[in-house]
Design a protein around this motif. Structure first.
Motif, PDB file in Angstrom:
ATOM      1  N   THR A  58      -3.267  -9.861 -15.013  1.00 15.80           N
ATOM      2  CA  THR A  58      -2.102  -8.975 -14.935  1.00 15.80           C
ATOM      3  C   THR A  58      -0.843  -9.756 -14.580  1.00 15.80           C
ATOM      4  N   ALA A 163       4.375  -2.647 -16.060  1.00 16.00           N
ATOM      5  CA  ALA A 163       2.988  -2.756 -15.616  1.00 16.00           C
ATOM      6  C   ALA A 163       2.083  -1.801 -16.379  1.00 16.00           C
ATOM      7  N   THR A 167      -1.064  -2.913 -18.580  1.00 13.27           N
ATOM      8  CA  THR A 167      -2.407  -2.441 -18.214  1.00 13.27           C
ATOM      9  C   THR A 167      -3.079  -1.716 -19.376  1.00 13.27           C
ATOM     10  N   SER A 315      -2.830  -4.282  -8.649  1.00 11.71           N
ATOM     11  CA  SER A 315      -3.316  -3.104  -9.372  1.00 11.71           C
ATOM     12  C   SER A 315      -4.194  -3.512 -10.551  1.00 11.71           C
ATOM     13  N   GLY A 316      -3.900  -4.692 -11.142  1.00 10.78           N
ATOM     14  CA  GLY A 316      -4.753  -5.184 -12.215  1.00 10.78           C
ATOM     15  C   GLY A 316      -6.156  -5.482 -11.724  1.00 10.78           C
ATOM     16  N   GLY A 319      -7.892  -2.177 -11.327  1.00 12.26           N
ATOM     17  CA  GLY A 319      -8.325  -1.632 -12.607  1.00 12.26           C
ATOM     18  C   GLY A 319      -9.593  -2.277 -13.125  1.00 12.26           C
ATOM     19  N   ILE A 373       1.235   2.297 -11.577  1.00 12.36           N
ATOM     20  CA  ILE A 373       0.298   1.197 -11.790  1.00 12.36           C
ATOM     21  C   ILE A 373      -1.122   1.584 -11.380  1.00 12.36           C
ATOM     22  N   ALA A 377      -4.229   1.912 -14.086  1.00 10.42           N
ATOM     23  CA  ALA A 377      -5.488   1.202 -13.874  1.00 10.42           C
ATOM     24  C   ALA A 377      -6.680   2.144 -14.041  1.00 10.42           C
ATOM     25  N   ALA A 380      -6.914   3.042 -17.813  1.00  8.30           N
ATOM     26  CA  ALA A 380      -7.384   1.896 -18.597  1.00  8.30           C
ATOM     27  C   ALA A 380      -8.895   1.752 -18.496  1.00  8.30           C
TER      28      ALA A 380
END
Length: 459
Positions: A58, A163, A167, A315-316, A319, A373, A377, A380
Motif C-alpha cells: 500500500t 487510498a 486498495t 490500513s493496507g 485489508g 481506508i 480494506a 477489498a
C-alpha cells in the motif's frame, strides 16, 4: 474462529483503540491488522509477515503521490497561488455570487490542498463578504465546506480517495474523472442547502474577527492553476488512451501507438512530481526565497505527509489480514443473498454496503480518511472473492465509500471543531448546519454514484 467474528474483533480493536485508549489511528490499524492476522488461518510464520507485506504494498502505491501532493499544496499556499485562484473565482462570478465563488474555489483547491488548509484560507473571505453585504455569513461558511468537502473526499490526490482507489485497484485517472463528476452535483446541492440553512438560522461573525490588512503580490492565474491542471491532464491522458485502445476501430492503431508514451507521462508519480516542481518554481519565483527556505518548506510538507502515509499503509495491512481471514465470502453470502431475495441487483449491494459501513465508521471515530481506508480494506476483502465481475466499474464502489464518509460528522470530528472555532459558530449552530450539510453532500454523492453506475457502467 468464524470469519465474521474475526471481522468484529478487528473493528472492535480499531474503535476501542481510538475511542477508549485515544491511540493514534496508525497504532490502532496496525494492532487490529496483527490481531486479525493472528486469528486468521495460515502458517504461524506468515501471520505477521503478511501484515508487513500489505503495509509495504500500500505504501508503494500511494506514498510518493501523497508526499508530492503535500509539497504542492504547501507551495501553493505559501506562494499565494491558492489566494490568486480564490480572487479569480470571485472576479469571474461577481460579488453577488460570492457564495458560489467560495464553493467553486473550495471545490478546486481541495483537490491538491487539504481541507483544513483550504478552510483556513477562505474563512477570512467569508467574513469580508459579510462585511460587504451584512448578511449570508453562514451561507458563505457552508459554501466553502460543501465545495471543499466534496473534492477532499472524492478526488485524488487527497489521501482518502487516493487510498480507496489503491486498495480497490481503481485506475487513478478513472478515480479522478469519476470523482470530479460525482463531487460536482454534491457540491451544488450542498450550496443550495447552505442558502436554505442561512435563511432559517442567520449567524453573525464574531466582532473580534479581523480581516487581513496587508496583501502580498500574487502570482498570475495561469501559473497558479498549473499545479492543479497539469497532473489531472497528464493522469487522465493515459486513462483516455487505455479506454480507446480497448475499443478497436478505425483509429485503434493511433491510440495503441500513443499508449507507451501516455503510460509514462500519465503515471501518477511522475504527474505529481511535475506538479510539485511547478508549484515550487512558482513559490521560489514569487517569494524570492533562498534554497534553504525552499528546502525548509519541503521538509515541513513531508513531515505532515509521512503521518498520513503511515495510516493509509497500515490500513493496507489490515485489508490483507481480513482477506486472509476469508471474510469476503461470508459477507457476500449474507448481504448479496439477501439483496437477490429482495430483488435488488447483486452489484448495487456493494455500493450501499460501502456507503453504510463508511458512515458508521465516520460516526464512530470521526475521521473521513480513516473511515474510507478502513471500509475500502473491508470491501477489498470481499470483491475479489465474488468469483464474478460487478455489473459496473469498481470506481463506483470507491465513490460510494467516499460519499458515506461524509455522513455522520459530529463532535469527534476535527472538521467539526475547525468549522466551529474558525468560523465563530457555536457548537449547537454547528450541529444544525455543518453536520446536516455534509450529510446532504454525502447522500447526493451516493445518489449520483448509483445513477452513474446504472446509466454509465464503464464496463
Amino acid at each position: 474462529m468464524p470469519p465474521a467474528l474475526i471481522l468484529l474483533v478487528g473493528m472492535a480493536t480499531i474503535l476501542g483503540a481510538i475511542l477508549l485508549l485515544r491511540l493514534n489511528a496508525f497504532l490502532a490499524l496496525i494492532a487490529a491488522a496483527i490481531v486479525v492476522s493472528l486469528l486468521a488461518p495460515g502458517a504461524p510464520a506468515v501471520k505477521i509477515a503478511r501484515v508487513a507485506e500489505g503495509f509495504g504494498r500500500t505504501a508503494g502505491t500511494i506514498g510518493i503521490v501523497i508526499a508530492l501532493a503535500a509539497i504542492t499544496g504547501k507551495a501553493m499556499m505559501d506562494s499565494g497561488a491558492a489566494d490568486r485562484i480564490v480572487r479569480a473565482f470571485i472576479a469571474l462570478l461577481g460579488e453577488k455570487r460570492s457564495a458560489t465563488a467560495l464553493c467553486a474555489t473550495g471545490y478546486v483547491l481541495s483537490i491538491p490542498v487539504f481541507f483544513d488548509t483550504v478552510f483556513y484560507l477562505l474563512v477570512p473571505l467569508a467574513r469580508s463578504g459579510y462585511t460587504r453585504t451584512n448578511r449570508y455569513y453562514l451561507k458563505y461558511l457552508l459554501a466553502i465546506a460543501a465545495g471543499a468537502g466534496a473534492t477532499h473526499t472524492l478526488v485524488p490526490p487527497t489521501p482518502g480517495p487516493l487510498a480507496v482507489a489503491g486498495t480497490l485497484g481503481v485506475d487513478l485517472g478513472t478515480m479522478v474523472l469519476v470523482g470530479l463528476a460525482v463531487a460536482l452535483p454534491a457540491a451544488g446541492v450542498g450550496l443550495l442547502f447552505a442558502g436554505w440553512v442561512d435563511r432559517r438560522m442567520p449567524v453573525v461573525p464574531p466582532a473580534s474577527a479581523a480581516e487581513p490588512t496587508a496583501t502580498q503580490l500574487l502570482p498570475g492565474l495561469v501559473s497558479s492553476l498549473l499545479p492543479i491542471v497539469l497532473p489531472v491532464l497528464l493522469i487522465s491522458s493515459h486513462t483516455v488512451v487505455v479506454s480507446m485502445t480497448a475499443r478497436p476501430g478505425a483509429h485503434f492503431a493511433i491510440w495503441s501507438a500513443l499508449a507507451p508514451y501516455t503510460a509514462i507521462i500519465g503515471n501518477p508519480n511522475l504527474a505529481m512530481l511535475v506538479s510539485a516542481g511547478v508549484a515550487m518554481w512558482v513559490y521560489a519565483r514569487q517569494r524570492r526565497v533562498s534554497r534553504a527556505d525552499l528546502a525548509e518548506m519541503v521538509d515541513t510538507s513531508l513531515m505532515g505527509a509521512g503521518f498520513i502515509i503511515l495510516i493509509i499503509a497500515a490500513s493496507g495491512g489490515f485489508g490483507v489480514a481480513l482477506q486472509a481471514a476469508g471474510i469476503g465470502p461470508v459477507i457476500e453470502r449474507a448481504f448479496v443473498g439477501r439483496a437477490a431475495a429482495s430483488g435488488m441487483g447483486s452489484g448495487l449491494i456493494f455500493l450501499f454496503l460501502g456507503f453504510g459501513v463508511a458512515s458508521l465508521m465516520k460516526i464512530a471515530q470521526g475521521s473521513s480518511t480513516v473511515a474510507m481506508i478502513t471500509t475500502a480494506a473491508m470491501l477489498a476483502a470481499m470483491l475479489p472473492a465474488s468469483g464474478r465481475s460487478l455489473p459496473f466499474h469498481t470506481v463506483y464502489v470507491a465513490t460510494a465509500i467516499a460519499s458515506g464518509s461524509l455522513v455522520g460528522t459530529w463532535m469527534n470530528d476535527s472538521g467539526f471543531w475547525l468549522f466551529s472555532k474558525m468560523g465563530g459558530v457555536t457548537e449547537v449552530e454547528t450541529l444544525k448546519s455543518w453536520t446536516p450539510l455534509l450529510a446532504v453532500v454525502g447522500v447526493t454523492g451516493m445518489v449520483t454514484t448509483v445513477a452513474l453506475a446504472l446509466l454509465v457502467p464503464l464496463r
